[in-house]
Design a protein around this motif. Sequence first.
Motif, PDB file in Angstrom:
ATOM      1  N   UNK A 236     -17.234  -4.773 -34.578  1.00  0.00           N
ATOM      2  CA  UNK A 236     -16.147  -4.732 -33.589  1.00  0.00           C
ATOM      3  C   UNK A 236     -15.446  -6.087 -33.500  1.00  0.00           C
ATOM      4  N   UNK A 237     -14.110  -6.037 -33.457  1.00  0.00           N
ATOM      5  CA  UNK A 237     -13.296  -7.254 -33.432  1.00  0.00           C
ATOM      6  C   UNK A 237     -12.195  -7.106 -32.383  1.00  0.00           C
ATOM      7  N   UNK A 238     -12.026  -8.142 -31.551  1.00  0.00           N
ATOM      8  CA  UNK A 238     -10.915  -8.178 -30.594  1.00  0.00           C
ATOM      9  C   UNK A 238     -10.204  -9.517 -30.752  1.00  0.00           C
ATOM     10  N   UNK A 239      -8.890  -9.470 -30.929  1.00  0.00           N
ATOM     11  CA  UNK A 239      -8.072 -10.667 -31.065  1.00  0.00           C
ATOM     12  C   UNK A 239      -6.985 -10.637 -29.996  1.00  0.00           C
ATOM     13  N   UNK A 240      -6.653 -11.793 -29.435  1.00  0.00           N
ATOM     14  CA  UNK A 240      -5.566 -11.838 -28.450  1.00  0.00           C
ATOM     15  C   UNK A 240      -4.554 -12.910 -28.846  1.00  0.00           C
ATOM     16  N   UNK A 241      -3.328 -12.705 -28.388  1.00  0.00           N
ATOM     17  CA  UNK A 241      -2.255 -13.641 -28.712  1.00  0.00           C
ATOM     18  C   UNK A 241      -1.210 -13.603 -27.601  1.00  0.00           C
ATOM     19  N   UNK A 242      -0.554 -14.733 -27.397  1.00  0.00           N
ATOM     20  CA  UNK A 242       0.547 -14.795 -26.425  1.00  0.00           C
ATOM     21  C   UNK A 242       1.869 -14.403 -27.076  1.00  0.00           C
ATOM     22  N   UNK A 243       1.811 -14.105 -28.387  1.00  0.00           N
ATOM     23  CA  UNK A 243       3.026 -13.784 -29.139  1.00  0.00           C
ATOM     24  C   UNK A 243       2.825 -12.473 -29.876  1.00  0.00           C
ATOM     25  N   UNK A 244       3.859 -11.645 -29.888  1.00  0.00           N
ATOM     26  CA  UNK A 244       3.842 -10.402 -30.646  1.00  0.00           C
ATOM     27  C   UNK A 244       3.511 -10.722 -32.106  1.00  0.00           C
ATOM     28  N   UNK A 245       2.611  -9.950 -32.761  1.00  0.00           N
ATOM     29  CA  UNK A 245       2.210 -10.277 -34.140  1.00  0.00           C
ATOM     30  C   UNK A 245       3.371 -10.350 -35.109  1.00  0.00           C
ATOM     31  N   UNK A 246       4.439  -9.582 -34.861  1.00  0.00           N
ATOM     32  CA  UNK A 246       5.604  -9.607 -35.756  1.00  0.00           C
ATOM     33  C   UNK A 246       6.387 -10.907 -35.624  1.00  0.00           C
ATOM     34  N   UNK A 247       6.197 -11.605 -34.497  1.00  0.00           N
ATOM     35  CA  UNK A 247       6.956 -12.828 -34.248  1.00  0.00           C
ATOM     36  C   UNK A 247       6.116 -14.085 -34.454  1.00  0.00           C
ATOM     37  N   UNK A 248       4.899 -13.931 -34.940  1.00  0.00           N
ATOM     38  CA  UNK A 248       4.040 -15.091 -35.190  1.00  0.00           C
ATOM     39  C   UNK A 248       4.574 -15.880 -36.377  1.00  0.00           C
ATOM     40  N   UNK A 249       5.026 -17.084 -36.107  1.00  0.00           N
ATOM     41  CA  UNK A 249       5.543 -17.940 -37.186  1.00  0.00           C
ATOM     42  C   UNK A 249       4.406 -18.782 -37.757  1.00  0.00           C
ATOM     43  N   UNK A 250       4.530 -19.158 -39.032  1.00  0.00           N
ATOM     44  CA  UNK A 250       3.525 -20.011 -39.650  1.00  0.00           C
ATOM     45  C   UNK A 250       2.196 -19.319 -39.869  1.00  0.00           C
ATOM     46  N   UNK A 251       2.217 -17.984 -39.970  1.00  0.00           N
ATOM     47  CA  UNK A 251       1.000 -17.198 -40.187  1.00  0.00           C
ATOM     48  C   UNK A 251       1.099 -16.505 -41.541  1.00  0.00           C
ATOM     49  N   UNK A 252       0.057 -16.636 -42.347  1.00  0.00           N
ATOM     50  CA  UNK A 252       0.028 -16.009 -43.665  1.00  0.00           C
ATOM     51  C   UNK A 252       0.157 -14.490 -43.535  1.00  0.00           C
ATOM     52  N   UNK A 253       0.943 -13.876 -44.393  1.00  0.00           N
ATOM     53  CA  UNK A 253       1.193 -12.431 -44.308  1.00  0.00           C
ATOM     54  C   UNK A 253      -0.089 -11.615 -44.456  1.00  0.00           C
ATOM     55  N   UNK A 254      -0.978 -12.055 -45.345  1.00  0.00           N
ATOM     56  CA  UNK A 254      -2.240 -11.331 -45.533  1.00  0.00           C
ATOM     57  C   UNK A 254      -3.094 -11.410 -44.271  1.00  0.00           C
ATOM     58  N   UNK A 255      -3.114 -12.584 -43.636  1.00  0.00           N
ATOM     59  CA  UNK A 255      -3.862 -12.781 -42.396  1.00  0.00           C
ATOM     60  C   UNK A 255      -3.256 -11.937 -41.272  1.00  0.00           C
ATOM     61  N   UNK A 256      -1.935 -11.921 -41.187  1.00  0.00           N
ATOM     62  CA  UNK A 256      -1.246 -11.102 -40.180  1.00  0.00           C
ATOM     63  C   UNK A 256      -1.592  -9.618 -40.375  1.00  0.00           C
TER      64      UNK A 256
END
Length: 438
Positions: A236-256
Motif C-alpha cells: 500500500x502506498x499513499x502520496x500527497x502533494x500541494x500541486x496537481x500532478x499534471x502541474x508538477x514542474x521539474x518532475x521526471x515523466x516516468x516518476x510522475x
Amino acid sequence: MMWNAIKTSLHTALSESEFGLWIKPLECRRQEGQVLELAGPDRFFCAWVEDRYLDLIRHKAQELGQIGEVRLKVAEHRPLPFESDKTGQLRIPGTACAPRLRSLHPAFTFEQFMVGESNLLARSACKALATGDSTFGNCLFMNSTTGLGKSHLTQAVVHQVLQSAPSTRLHYLTAQQFSAEMVKNIRTNSMEQFSKKYVNNCDMLLVEDVHTLTGKNKTQEELNTILDYLIKSGRRVILTSAVDPRKLAGIDDDFRSRMTSGLVTGIESPDHETRARIIRHKMRQHGLAADENLVGYIAENLRGDIRRMESAVIGIKAKSCLCKTPPDLAMVREVIFGLIGAVVEITGESIRDLIGCQFRVSVEDLQSRSRKRAVTFPRQVAMYLTRKYTDKSLADIGNMYNRDHSTVLHAIKTITRDMSQQTSVREQVELLCTKIKK
C-alpha cells in the motif's frame, strides 16, 4: 485498583478509538485518600486530555465513590524496552518491525475528520487502504492546497493501522525527510541498506509533500524504483502533494506516471454545509455553545483553509473567557476581522461584475437575448458561480439575467459537464473561483 474500575466505566462511554488513543495510555501514578493522580506521556497529550476528557474522568470517579479529586500530570520519561531481531534492527515488542514515523497529531483520526462532497472520495480511499480493503486499489495520490486535510487523512491512516494491525511494517515521512535520509546514506556508503528498508521491510509507505522533490532527480529516481517494486508487489502506498500532478514542474515523466498509476483525487475547499459542520464540531470541542447564527456567519466568511476555522474558534473562546460573556455576533465579527480583515460579501452582482470584466462583456449583454458564444459562455459561467457561492435560488439567478430557472439549471449542467471534459474550461473556472475568494 480504583483506576481500573474507572477505565472500565469510561470504556463503555467512549468509542473504541477514543478510549484506545486517550484513556488507555494514562497510568495511575498514586492514590492517596480521595485523590487519584494520573500520568500522561507528554505535555501535549495531558493538555488534550485535560481539555476534553478530564471532566468525564472525574464524573466517573465520583460515580464509583471513594475518589473526590482527579489530577493529571506528565509522566517521567522512561525509555521503551526495545528488542532486536536477527538483522540487528531494533523493534518494539509485539511488532514485526519498528515503523518509520514522523510525529503524529493525536486528533488527526478518521473520527475527527468531517466528511463532505469535497473530500468524500479521498476519505473513503484512505479508510479502505487503512483497513486493507482493495476497493480503491493499493496506490493513492492526494493533492490539495494547504489546510484542507491531506495530512489529517494521511495520519488517520497511520493511527488506524497502528491500532488495528500494529505489526504492519509502515513508513510515514515527508519527501524532504526521505531525501535527507537518502543523502545521509549516500555519504556513508550505505545505500543498499537504505533501499532494503523501503523495499524489503515495508508493507505500507506514506510520503507527504512530493511536490518538494522538484529538481531532485536522484531522489526522484530512487523513490521511483521503490514505488515500482511496492506497487507491483501489492504493497500500500499513499502520496500527497500541494500541486496537481499534471502541474508538477521539474518532475521526471516516468516518476510522475508511477506516482499516479493508482487513484488520483483532489480535496476541494469544503462547501458551506461542510464548513458549518466543521465549525460546529470545533466549537463543541472547545466548550462553546454552537449557536447556529454564529456558526453560519463563520462558515460564510471563512472559506478554504480549515486551520483558520480552528484559529477562529480558539480566538472566540479566548475572547469569551476574557470578557466573561458568551460569544455573540459582535465578538465573532471582531475575531474574523482579526483573521482576514474586512469581510467582503460575495453577491450575485459582484460575481456578474467580475465575469463582465474578465470576459469584456457588459451587464446589458449578459442580460440580453444574444446567443453568441462570446456572450452565452460568460453568462453560463456567471450563473454557475452565483449558484456555487451564494444562497440565491435558481429563479433569483435567472431574474438577474432575464432568464427563467430552467435556463439557469441548463447553464449549471453545461458548465459542470464542460469542466469535466475540457481542461481549458476547468482552468478558466478555477481561476475565476480563486479571484472570487480573494
